[in-house]
Enzyme design. Structure first.
Site, short mmCIF file in Angstrom:
data_model
loop_
_atom_site.label_atom_id
_atom_site.label_comp_id
_atom_site.label_asym_id
_atom_site.label_seq_id
_atom_site.Cartn_x
_atom_site.Cartn_y
_atom_site.Cartn_z
N ARG A 93 -8.58 0.10 5.14
CA ARG A 93 -7.71 1.04 4.42
C ARG A 93 -6.46 0.35 3.89
NH1 ARG A 93 -6.68 6.31 7.91
NH2 ARG A 93 -5.14 6.44 6.26
N CYS A 112 -4.10 7.89 10.26
CA CYS A 112 -4.39 7.31 11.57
C CYS A 112 -3.86 8.21 12.67
CB CYS A 112 -3.71 5.94 11.70
SG CYS A 112 -4.50 4.66 10.73
N LYS A 117 0.83 -1.22 0.00
CA LYS A 117 0.00 0.00 0.00
C LYS A 117 0.86 1.26 0.00
CE LYS A 117 -1.71 1.64 3.97
NZ LYS A 117 -1.52 3.04 4.32
N ASN A 118 1.82 1.32 0.92
CA ASN A 118 2.56 2.57 1.06
C ASN A 118 3.49 2.84 -0.12
OD1 ASN A 118 1.23 3.12 3.40
ND2 ASN A 118 2.90 2.53 4.77
N ASP A 131 4.95 -0.23 12.12
CA ASP A 131 3.66 -0.77 11.67
C ASP A 131 3.46 -2.23 12.09
OD1 ASP A 131 3.09 1.64 10.58
OD2 ASP A 131 2.95 0.99 8.50
N ARG A 185 1.97 14.06 13.52
CA ARG A 185 2.53 13.67 12.22
C ARG A 185 2.79 14.92 11.39
NH1 ARG A 185 -0.79 8.36 10.30
NH2 ARG A 185 1.15 7.86 9.22
C1 UD1 Z 1 4.56 6.39 6.84
C2 UD1 Z 1 3.58 5.30 6.56
C3 UD1 Z 1 3.08 4.70 7.86
C4 UD1 Z 1 4.24 4.27 8.74
C5 UD1 Z 1 5.28 5.37 8.87
C6 UD1 Z 1 6.55 4.92 9.59
C7 UD1 Z 1 2.55 6.00 4.48
C8 UD1 Z 1 1.38 6.57 3.82
N1 UD1 Z 1 2.49 5.88 5.81
O1 UD1 Z 1 3.85 7.38 7.57
O2 UD1 Z 1 2.27 3.58 7.55
O3 UD1 Z 1 3.74 3.99 10.04
O4 UD1 Z 1 5.66 5.84 7.58
O5 UD1 Z 1 7.14 3.86 8.90
O6 UD1 Z 1 3.52 5.63 3.84
N2 UD1 Z 1 8.11 13.28 10.80
C9 UD1 Z 1 8.47 14.59 11.08
N3 UD1 Z 1 8.40 15.50 10.07
C10 UD1 Z 1 7.95 15.16 8.82
C11 UD1 Z 1 7.57 13.84 8.56
C12 UD1 Z 1 7.66 12.91 9.58
O7 UD1 Z 1 8.85 14.93 12.18
O8 UD1 Z 1 7.92 16.05 7.96
C13 UD1 Z 1 8.21 12.26 11.88
C14 UD1 Z 1 6.88 11.79 12.33
O9 UD1 Z 1 6.35 12.60 13.35
C15 UD1 Z 1 7.20 10.41 12.84
C16 UD1 Z 1 8.30 9.94 11.88
O10 UD1 Z 1 8.86 11.10 11.36
O11 UD1 Z 1 7.75 10.48 14.12
C17 UD1 Z 1 7.82 9.02 10.78
O12 UD1 Z 1 7.18 9.76 9.79
P1 UD1 Z 1 6.99 9.23 8.29
O13 UD1 Z 1 7.97 8.16 7.99
O14 UD1 Z 1 6.91 10.39 7.40
O15 UD1 Z 1 5.61 8.62 8.48
P2 UD1 Z 1 4.33 8.87 7.69
O16 UD1 Z 1 4.61 9.39 6.34
O17 UD1 Z 1 3.42 9.62 8.60
#
Ligand code: UD1
Length: 429
Positions: free
Chosen positions: A396, A116, A21-22, A304, A121
């Protein structure tokens, strides 16, 4: 709608894992960056993907379903660079359309991402990356706006290792003028998959899968046909299903290398894990032993898979410690497991899980996608009947979850109302 299940059956047999999915979410965004047609294969048929496809249709992408898992996109007539609908607001990965549209049209407006509720985030690293490519970014009226009269390659040092920002900087950088370097990049298989897809469209992305990614901008991208990698988390969930039901499950259509963190932990817990070229067999044993985990970016143990591990630790021998280092709010499932007799103590980002619990059936509520799937595993491991509500989260990200589990011998059904649930209860006794 809810899942209702009677636990106790060891799951046995083979299950075919769907596309990731991701990865698919990033790949769909990449697919709109050319005016030529793009065919994407092994697309999982799950709700987040269908929301993304609707969002693409909304802005003028012609989406043709060539099969259940195969679509053709034509983005030659995109008429809007503004993506906003109530569904995209609720998902996370709409943010990839920012990077894709910014790269192709030098301007993008996308609703602030939801997803979620597993903790804060932010998207600051995405915006920092765009700014390094000389784009202006702002958030106004609930929309993220990115604009660049001249999109130019740049040097980005990510403050944290994170998948979303890494992919989202690669996307515009492939069509920026000049070279981009992303340091401290995420190494997840889906980063590599999106890079491979873009390279198959004529992009020049090197180093994906390492922590330094180098991108040489190209003038244009062209058509491609690309098949998405298997879903590491779906596969891991079924591997844990085998462990907690003391079953014998072979997950097919996986890349064993991507599963190493999970395979290693299951082995440590006493399961037998056998790897083949594109499948893995997990044989659960009567005794499961506790272990400790800390969630980390790839190749560490994935956040995850943390709730699924939480369930396994409740029935393992001994005490296990989970340290969640990616998201701060990912232990909501603990209160649900308590209804089944589990004892887990949470202190900040650490959960101490007491093992040796005989889980008993209860009425549960899915707090988010992965925790929801973990609660289903708990229900399958427990004595008696359990229900899991709010399964829209699970839908989802898991394709035909209940059907795949049934084929392995699970007593589970997706029911629409109390009458259907009652019928299930009468049937299973
Ligand atoms: C993606 C995945 C989600 C998974 C997560 C971690 C998708 C759609 N979702 O989520 O299933 O749980 O990776 O493997 O692919 N962060 C920041 N600043 C940013 C972006 C992220 O501080 O600009 C932090 C977040 O708060 C969190 C960590 O980085 O602590 C992980 O974020 P990220 O890898 O971006 O996760 P998601 O994209 O939210």
């Amino acid at each position: 709608m809810q899942y209702i299940m009677k636990g106790g059956n060891p799951l046995v047999g083979e299950v075919v894992i769907s596309g990731a999915k991701n990865a698919a979410l990033g790949i769909l965004a990449a697919g709109i960056m050319t005016d030529e047609s793009v065919i994407i294969d092994n697309l999982p048929d799950v709700r987040d993907i269908n929301v993304m496809l609707d969002a693409l249709r909304d802005i003028g992408v012609v989406v043709e379903r060539l099969g259940k898992h195969r679509v053709k996109l034509n983005s030659g007539n995109i008429h809007s660079v503004r993506v906003d609908n109530e569904y995209i607001r609720r998902m996370r990965a709409g943010y990839y359309l920012l990077g894709a549209l910014l790269g192709k049209y030098r301007h993008a407006e996308v609703a602030l991402p939801g997803g979620c509720d597993i903790g804060s985030r932010p998207i600051d690293q995405h915006l920092k990356g765009f700014r390094a490519l000389r784009a202006n970014t702002q958030v106004e009226y609930g929309m993220v706006v990115a604009d660049a009269s001249e999109l130019t390659g740049g040097h980005v040092y990510m403050d944290i290792v994170s998948v979303g920002p890494t992919i989202n900087v690669i996307l515009p950088a492939v069509l920026a003028s000049g070279n981009t370097i992303i340091e401290n990049a995420a190494k997840e298989p889906h980063v590599v998959d999106v890079a491979n897809m873009l390279n198959s469209m004529g992009a020049n992305v090197k180093g994906a899968g390492t922590d330094v990614i180098r991108i040489r901008g190209v003038e244009r991208l062209h058509s491609t046909e690309y098949s998405i990698i298997p879903d590491q988390i779906e596969a891991g969930t079924f591997m844990f299903a085998a462990a907690v039901t003391r079953g014998d499950v072979t997950v097919r259509n996986v890349i064993p290398k991507h599963m190493e963190a999970i395979s290693a932990k299951l082995t440590e817990m006493g399961c037998e894990v056998v790897e083949f070229d594109d499948s893995i067999r997990v044989l659960g044993k009567p005794r499961l032993y506790s272990c400790n985990i800390k969630t980390l970016p790839y190749p560490g143990f994935p956040t995850d898979m943390q709730p699924q591990m939480g369930v396994a630790l409740t029935i393992a021998e001994g005490t296990g410690i989970i340290t969640e280092s990616i998201f701060e709010n990912r232990f909501k499932y603990v209160d649900e497991l308590a209804k089944m007799g589990a004892f887990i103590k949470v202190e900040g980002n650490v959960a101490v899980v007491s093992g040796n619990t005989r889980l008993t059936g209860a009425n549960l509520v899915a707090p988010d996608l992965r925790a929801g799937a973990a609660l289903v595993l708990a229900g399958l491991a427990a004595d008696g009947v359990s229900t899991v509500d709010d399964i829209q989260y699970i839908l989802r990200g898991y394709e035909n979850f209940d059907r795949k589990l049934r084929r392995l011998g699970a007593e589970i059904e997706l029911v629409k109302d109390g009458r259907e649930a009652q019928k299930f209860r009468l049937r299973v006794g």
